[in-house]
Write a protein that holds these residues in place. Sequence first.
Motif, short mmCIF file in Angstrom:
data_model
loop_
_atom_site.label_atom_id
_atom_site.label_comp_id
_atom_site.label_asym_id
_atom_site.label_seq_id
_atom_site.Cartn_x
_atom_site.Cartn_y
_atom_site.Cartn_z
N THR A 42 0.81 -1.22 0.00
CA THR A 42 0.00 0.00 0.00
C THR A 42 0.84 1.27 0.00
O THR A 42 0.35 2.33 -0.37
CB THR A 42 -0.95 0.01 1.21
OG1 THR A 42 -0.18 -0.14 2.40
CG2 THR A 42 -1.98 -1.09 1.10
N ASP A 43 2.11 1.19 0.40
CA ASP A 43 2.99 2.37 0.38
C ASP A 43 3.87 2.40 -0.87
O ASP A 43 4.88 3.09 -0.91
CB ASP A 43 3.84 2.44 1.65
CG ASP A 43 4.81 1.27 1.80
OD1 ASP A 43 4.79 0.34 0.96
OD2 ASP A 43 5.59 1.29 2.76
N ASP A 44 3.46 1.66 -1.91
CA ASP A 44 4.17 1.58 -3.20
C ASP A 44 5.55 0.95 -3.09
O ASP A 44 6.38 1.12 -3.97
CB ASP A 44 4.26 2.95 -3.87
CG ASP A 44 2.91 3.44 -4.33
OD1 ASP A 44 2.08 2.60 -4.73
OD2 ASP A 44 2.67 4.67 -4.29
N SER A 45 5.79 0.24 -2.01
CA SER A 45 6.99 -0.58 -1.90
C SER A 45 6.65 -1.94 -2.50
O SER A 45 5.54 -2.15 -2.99
CB SER A 45 7.39 -0.75 -0.43
OG SER A 45 7.70 0.49 0.15
N VAL A 46 7.60 -2.88 -2.46
CA VAL A 46 7.33 -4.24 -2.88
C VAL A 46 7.86 -5.20 -1.82
O VAL A 46 8.84 -4.90 -1.13
CB VAL A 46 7.93 -4.60 -4.26
CG1 VAL A 46 7.31 -3.77 -5.36
CG2 VAL A 46 9.44 -4.47 -4.27
N VAL A 47 7.19 -6.34 -1.68
CA VAL A 47 7.71 -7.44 -0.87
C VAL A 47 7.96 -8.60 -1.82
O VAL A 47 7.20 -8.82 -2.76
CB VAL A 47 6.78 -7.86 0.28
CG1 VAL A 47 6.80 -6.84 1.39
CG2 VAL A 47 5.38 -8.14 -0.19
N ILE A 48 9.03 -9.31 -1.56
CA ILE A 48 9.45 -10.42 -2.40
C ILE A 48 9.65 -11.62 -1.50
O ILE A 48 10.21 -11.51 -0.40
CB ILE A 48 10.78 -10.08 -3.11
CG1 ILE A 48 10.61 -8.83 -3.97
CG2 ILE A 48 11.25 -11.26 -3.96
CD1 ILE A 48 11.91 -8.22 -4.43
N CYS A 49 9.19 -12.79 -1.95
CA CYS A 49 9.43 -14.00 -1.17
C CYS A 49 10.04 -15.07 -2.05
O CYS A 49 9.92 -15.03 -3.27
CB CYS A 49 8.17 -14.50 -0.47
SG CYS A 49 6.98 -15.31 -1.53
N GLY A 50 10.70 -16.00 -1.41
CA GLY A 50 11.36 -17.11 -2.09
C GLY A 50 12.09 -17.95 -1.06
O GLY A 50 11.57 -18.25 0.00
N SER A 51 13.33 -18.30 -1.39
CA SER A 51 14.16 -19.01 -0.43
C SER A 51 15.50 -18.30 -0.35
O SER A 51 15.95 -17.68 -1.32
CB SER A 51 14.37 -20.47 -0.85
OG SER A 51 15.09 -20.52 -2.06
N GLY A 52 16.12 -18.38 0.81
CA GLY A 52 17.39 -17.69 0.94
C GLY A 52 18.08 -17.92 2.26
O GLY A 52 17.56 -18.60 3.15
N THR A 53 19.26 -17.33 2.36
CA THR A 53 20.08 -17.39 3.57
C THR A 53 20.48 -15.97 3.94
O THR A 53 21.04 -15.25 3.12
CB THR A 53 21.33 -18.25 3.34
OG1 THR A 53 20.93 -19.55 2.92
CG2 THR A 53 22.17 -18.35 4.60
N VAL A 54 20.16 -15.58 5.16
CA VAL A 54 20.54 -14.28 5.70
C VAL A 54 21.15 -14.52 7.07
O VAL A 54 20.57 -15.22 7.90
CB VAL A 54 19.32 -13.34 5.82
CG1 VAL A 54 19.72 -12.03 6.47
CG2 VAL A 54 18.68 -13.10 4.47
N GLY A 56 23.38 -16.46 8.06
CA GLY A 56 23.57 -17.88 8.34
C GLY A 56 22.30 -18.68 8.55
O GLY A 56 22.35 -19.87 8.81
N VAL A 57 21.13 -18.03 8.43
CA VAL A 57 19.86 -18.72 8.61
C VAL A 57 19.22 -18.93 7.24
O VAL A 57 19.03 -17.98 6.48
CB VAL A 57 18.90 -17.91 9.51
CG1 VAL A 57 17.55 -18.60 9.63
CG2 VAL A 57 19.52 -17.68 10.87
N SER A 58 18.90 -20.20 6.93
CA SER A 58 18.28 -20.52 5.64
C SER A 58 16.81 -20.86 5.83
O SER A 58 16.42 -21.42 6.84
CB SER A 58 18.98 -21.72 5.00
OG SER A 58 20.31 -21.42 4.71
N GLY A 59 16.01 -20.50 4.84
CA GLY A 59 14.59 -20.83 4.89
C GLY A 59 13.79 -19.97 3.96
O GLY A 59 14.30 -19.48 2.95
N LEU A 60 12.52 -19.79 4.30
CA LEU A 60 11.64 -18.92 3.54
C LEU A 60 12.18 -17.51 3.65
O LEU A 60 12.39 -16.99 4.74
CB LEU A 60 10.23 -19.01 4.11
CG LEU A 60 9.12 -18.27 3.39
CD1 LEU A 60 7.80 -19.02 3.57
CD2 LEU A 60 8.97 -16.85 3.82
N TYR A 61 12.43 -16.89 2.50
CA TYR A 61 13.06 -15.57 2.45
C TYR A 61 12.03 -14.51 2.09
O TYR A 61 11.24 -14.70 1.17
CB TYR A 61 14.18 -15.58 1.41
CG TYR A 61 14.84 -14.25 1.16
CD1 TYR A 61 15.82 -13.77 2.02
CD2 TYR A 61 14.50 -13.48 0.06
CE1 TYR A 61 16.44 -12.56 1.78
CE2 TYR A 61 15.12 -12.26 -0.18
CZ TYR A 61 16.08 -11.80 0.68
OH TYR A 61 16.71 -10.60 0.45
#
Length: 189
Positions: A42-54, A56-61
Amino acid sequence: TTSFLTFGAFAQNAFAASIPYVESQIVFDDAKAVSRDISVTTDDSVVICGSGTVDGVSGLYVTKLDPDQNKVWQKTVYKAGIGNSIRQTKDNCFIAVSSSSHVVKLDSEGNLLWDKVLSGANELTSIEPTTDGNFIICGSSRSDTTKYDVYLCKIDADGNIIFSYSYDNGKVNNEFGKGVKQTVDGGYI
C-alpha cells in the motif's frame, strides 16, 4: 554471496523479436536468495518472497524494497520451505505460503508473528485476500502415497482454518493447484 533481484516485463520489439530485456536489476551482497513472488504494498513498496540465507539462517526468504528499490529489511524463516506467494494484510503485515505447507505472518518490520503448518497440505502455491478479510490458499495434498490432489483452504487473519478441501477427479493422474482468485459472486476459481 550475491543476490540478484530482477524487475520489469520481458518485452519484445521489432529489433529483438525473441530477446527479453530487464528493466531493473538490483544486487545485494548480504544475502543468497532466489525469488518466487513479488507483491506491491500500500505504500508503493514491494515485498518479495522465495528461499534464501541471511546471517547464516536458511529458509523462507522475505525482503521489502521501498519505491526507490532500496532494501528496507530482509528476513528468513528457518525450516519453512520456499516462499511461493506473499500478500499484504489489512493490518499492514505480510502473509506468505511455502513449499512445505507453512503459512507465516510477518509484521510491517519483517518480524515473525506466527508460523503454522496446514495439516493435510503437501505444498502451498498461492495466497490471496478475500473480500471478508480472510485469505484463500491453493496448493496440493496427497490422497495416498502415489497421487497428488488440488488443495484449497481458507484461513482467517490469525491463520486459523475456516475450511479446507482436497479435490480428487477420481483418476490416477496427479493434480496440482497453482493459483486461486475470488470471483465476484464470492466463490473461488
